[in-house]
Write a protein that holds these residues in place. Sequence first.
Motif, PDB file in Angstrom:
ATOM      1  N   LEU A 153     -62.322 -22.523  36.816  1.00 52.71           N
ATOM      2  CA  LEU A 153     -63.652 -22.279  35.915  1.00 52.71           C
ATOM      3  C   LEU A 153     -63.672 -21.377  34.661  1.00 52.71           C
ATOM      4  N   LEU A 154     -62.545 -20.448  34.896  1.00 52.05           N
ATOM      5  CA  LEU A 154     -62.342 -19.540  33.765  1.00 52.05           C
ATOM      6  C   LEU A 154     -62.200 -20.017  32.365  1.00 52.05           C
ATOM      7  N   PHE A 155     -63.244 -20.235  31.583  1.00 48.83           N
ATOM      8  CA  PHE A 155     -63.415 -20.791  30.197  1.00 48.83           C
ATOM      9  C   PHE A 155     -63.343 -19.978  29.074  1.00 48.83           C
ATOM     10  N   ALA A 156     -63.509 -18.583  29.412  1.00 48.31           N
ATOM     11  CA  ALA A 156     -63.467 -17.511  28.254  1.00 48.31           C
ATOM     12  C   ALA A 156     -63.441 -16.374  29.043  1.00 48.31           C
ATOM     13  N   ARG A 157     -63.320 -15.125  28.286  1.00 50.26           N
ATOM     14  CA  ARG A 157     -63.252 -13.973  29.015  1.00 50.26           C
ATOM     15  C   ARG A 157     -64.806 -13.590  30.001  1.00 50.26           C
TER      16      ARG A 157
END
Length: 211
Positions: free
Chosen positions: A176-180
Amino acid sequence: MGMQIKDISDKAFSAYGKVITGLDVTGILKEMEHTPLPDDVIYVPSVPELEALPEALVIQNNVYGELPIQIGFCNGHNTKLNAVEYHRNSEINIAVTDLVLIIGKQQDIGADYTYDTSLMEAFLVPAGTVIEVYGTTLHYAPCHVEDGGFRCVVVLPKGTNTDMEPLEIKNKEDELLFARNKWLIGHEEGGLPANAYIGLKGENLQVGNEQ
């Protein structure tokens, strides 16, 4: 058919966030008059002109307990949910115009990281209001109330929502990590980039009756 919209004074909002009182954000609201208002949605994580204002230091010290922050904005025209995101911390929103937030609970995400949009609620945030959106609250771009669009100040810990280095996947949530500091679950109708995790089930919720 649009969603039922509750007021942030409704007790139901307390599960998602709270109104922050005692802050003078006049300078921030005035500076936001110079920001663009496109037909779609623009998000800028960090704006030096906003961060240079005296109010920025007060928010950093009093609201974030002296953690480094960034102040940006999310402006435009929008009536649909399209996706949800969450962070590992609270987000501060300052409504420059009246706007509607469609929000849900991270605790309702399934073990397979799908989420049923029927669990979400919509709240009207009046212009000039400062709110804390808890770290466990699922949210995305605001929706406009009038055809004139919306402007919303977005305050987060420094670096949030910026480009991240490639990540070695350790578990399902890592996908799910899409950006910091940004975990994102998209809807198949949300028009998201190909690398977005699509896991929203049910209707792509809409505020108002526009198609």
